[in-house]
Scaffold this active site. Sequence first.
Site, PDB file in Angstrom:
ATOM      1  N   GLY A 220       0.765  -1.086  -0.223  1.00 53.31           N
ATOM      2  CA  GLY A 220      -0.157   0.284  -0.053  1.00 53.31           C
ATOM      3  C   GLY A 220       0.748   1.516   0.331  1.00 53.31           C
ATOM      4  O   GLY A 220       1.887   1.419  -0.972  1.00 53.31           O
TER       5      GLY A 220
ATOM      6  N   CYS B 146       6.054  -5.208   0.575  1.00 59.78           N
ATOM      7  CA  CYS B 146       6.580  -3.892  -0.105  1.00 59.78           C
ATOM      8  C   CYS B 146       6.373  -3.121   0.629  1.00 59.78           C
ATOM      9  O   CYS B 146       6.645  -2.519   1.525  1.00 59.78           O
ATOM     10  CB  CYS B 146       4.556  -4.271  -1.399  1.00 59.78           C
ATOM     11  SG  CYS B 146       5.584  -2.733  -2.692  1.00 59.78           S
TER      12      CYS B 146
ATOM     13  N   GLU C 275       0.574 -11.856  -3.437  1.00 64.18           N
ATOM     14  CA  GLU C 275      -0.163 -12.483  -2.935  1.00 64.18           C
ATOM     15  C   GLU C 275      -0.833 -11.897  -4.705  1.00 64.18           C
ATOM     16  O   GLU C 275      -2.463 -12.364  -4.253  1.00 64.18           O
ATOM     17  CB  GLU C 275      -0.545 -11.268  -1.648  1.00 64.18           C
ATOM     18  CG  GLU C 275      -1.796 -10.049  -2.033  1.00 64.18           C
ATOM     19  CD  GLU C 275      -0.055  -8.915  -1.973  1.00 64.18           C
ATOM     20  OE1 GLU C 275       0.686  -9.706  -2.070  1.00 64.18           O
ATOM     21  OE2 GLU C 275       0.155  -7.811  -2.252  1.00 64.18           O
TER      22      GLU C 275
ATOM     23  N   ARG D  80      13.112   3.219  -0.757  1.00 61.23           N
ATOM     24  CA  ARG D  80      11.443   3.473  -1.457  1.00 61.23           C
ATOM     25  C   ARG D  80      11.304   3.464  -2.839  1.00 61.23           C
ATOM     26  O   ARG D  80      12.158   4.573  -2.807  1.00 61.23           O
ATOM     27  CB  ARG D  80      10.859   4.699  -0.461  1.00 61.23           C
ATOM     28  CG  ARG D  80      10.492   4.005   0.347  1.00 61.23           C
ATOM     29  CD  ARG D  80       9.694   4.959   1.682  1.00 61.23           C
ATOM     30  NE  ARG D  80       8.342   5.583   0.751  1.00 61.23           N
ATOM     31  CZ  ARG D  80       7.097   6.476   0.815  1.00 61.23           C
ATOM     32  NH1 ARG D  80       7.226   7.618   1.141  1.00 61.23           N
ATOM     33  NH2 ARG D  80       5.955   6.197  -0.012  1.00 61.23           N
TER      34      ARG D  80
ATOM     35  N   HIS E 145       4.629  -8.168  -4.445  1.00 62.31           N
ATOM     36  CA  HIS E 145       3.718  -8.270  -4.182  1.00 62.31           C
ATOM     37  C   HIS E 145       2.878 -10.517  -4.112  1.00 62.31           C
ATOM     38  O   HIS E 145       2.769 -10.945  -5.191  1.00 62.31           O
ATOM     39  CB  HIS E 145       2.639  -8.091  -4.823  1.00 62.31           C
ATOM     40  CG  HIS E 145       2.804  -6.685  -4.121  1.00 62.31           C
ATOM     41  ND1 HIS E 145       1.782  -6.000  -3.042  1.00 62.31           N
ATOM     42  CD2 HIS E 145       3.194  -5.530  -4.454  1.00 62.31           C
ATOM     43  CE1 HIS E 145       1.950  -4.910  -2.570  1.00 62.31           C
ATOM     44  NE2 HIS E 145       2.799  -4.647  -4.145  1.00 62.31           N
TER      45      HIS E 145
ATOM     46  N   ILE F  56       5.356  -3.322  -7.871  1.00 57.44           N
ATOM     47  CA  ILE F  56       4.480  -2.821  -7.940  1.00 57.44           C
ATOM     48  C   ILE F  56       5.127  -0.983  -6.987  1.00 57.44           C
ATOM     49  O   ILE F  56       5.081  -1.040  -6.092  1.00 57.44           O
ATOM     50  CB  ILE F  56       3.087  -2.425  -7.299  1.00 57.44           C
ATOM     51  CG1 ILE F  56       2.778  -3.590  -7.982  1.00 57.44           C
ATOM     52  CG2 ILE F  56       2.294  -1.113  -7.235  1.00 57.44           C
ATOM     53  CD1 ILE F  56       0.661  -3.892  -7.711  1.00 57.44           C
ATOM     54  N   ARG F  57       5.335  -0.286  -7.815  1.00 54.04           N
ATOM     55  CA  ARG F  57       6.437   1.100  -7.119  1.00 54.04           C
ATOM     56  C   ARG F  57       7.231   0.238  -5.608  1.00 54.04           C
ATOM     57  O   ARG F  57       7.212   1.357  -4.105  1.00 54.04           O
ATOM     58  CB  ARG F  57       5.332   1.939  -7.181  1.00 54.04           C
ATOM     59  CG  ARG F  57       4.651   2.489  -8.100  1.00 54.04           C
ATOM     60  CD  ARG F  57       4.279   4.124  -7.786  1.00 54.04           C
ATOM     61  NE  ARG F  57       3.310   3.941  -6.893  1.00 54.04           N
ATOM     62  CZ  ARG F  57       3.636   5.124  -6.049  1.00 54.04           C
ATOM     63  NH1 ARG F  57       5.069   5.669  -5.745  1.00 54.04           N
ATOM     64  NH2 ARG F  57       3.405   5.286  -4.409  1.00 54.04           N
TER      65      ARG F  57
HETATM   66  N1  GLN Z   1       5.668   3.333  -2.911  1.00 54.42           N
HETATM   67  C1  GLN Z   1       4.671   2.311  -1.854  1.00 54.42           C
HETATM   68  C2  GLN Z   1       5.722   3.055  -0.810  1.00 54.42           C
HETATM   69  O1  GLN Z   1       6.830   3.941  -0.777  1.00 54.42           O
HETATM   70  C3  GLN Z   1       4.849   1.045  -1.550  1.00 54.42           C
HETATM   71  C4  GLN Z   1       4.217   0.056  -2.945  1.00 54.42           C
HETATM   72  C5  GLN Z   1       3.520  -0.287  -2.330  1.00 54.42           C
HETATM   73  O2  GLN Z   1       3.226  -1.253  -1.422  1.00 54.42           O
HETATM   74  N2  GLN Z   1       2.996  -1.949  -3.534  1.00 54.42           N
HETATM   75  O3  GLN Z   1       4.562   2.929   0.712  1.00 54.42           O
END
Ligand code: GLN
Length: 204
Positions: A47, A79, A171, A106, A169, A133-134
């Site tokens: 998240g 993540c 999941e 990050r 991820h 994802i990011r």
């Molecule tokens: N970019 C988010 C963060 O810095 C992490 C991304 C993710 O949990 N998919 O918190």
Amino acid sequence: MRIGILALQGAFIEHKQMLDRLGIQSFEIRQKRDIERGLDALIIPGGESTVMGKLLHQLELYEPLRARIEEGMPLLGTCAGLILLAKKLSNDSSVYFGTMDMTVRRNAYGRQLGSFYTEDEFRGIGKIPMTFIRAPYIEEVYGGAEVLAVVDGHIVAARQGNQLVTAFHPELNEDLSVHRYFAEMIRESSGEYTKNSAAALKRY
Ligand code: GLN
């Protein structure tokens, strides 16, 4: 076995679905009284770590969860969950739980590579699908933390005692192996944490 999934924000439903498929009981943690009923293990999902960090304090979940993590409660952080456990972030001055001996970057993959999929080796499991994802990656582990997976020269999974983290991820794919690994980890700690916390409760 009752696994609590932090459900303040982010990809928590998908973790629940993985545990359902493994036949493992889980419940969502949204407020303090959810943890007071007892939990054997915790999942911190992906998240936005800044948002989750703020909500943890606002909802007064930070202290009780941190205490349990320090007591050795098994934990899977994915993540943003990984970010929340790092003792140090290399590109951010925040520290959240700070219970794992690692330095984390990050949004480490920049804009172009914001999201990607790959398959790579995970120590103790083999080759598994990994969706990023990011995502952050781990720049360095030290002390009690050990590396479990490396993708393109960057550490993307690690473990320290009962704390397990992935930058990807697990999941979001069909593959259940990381959750199965986590369940095994909980069993190996053979309710030790549960026993200890029951003993601790008795002391009060
Ligand atoms: N970019 C988010 C963060 O810095 C992490 C991304 C993710 O949990 N998919 O918190």
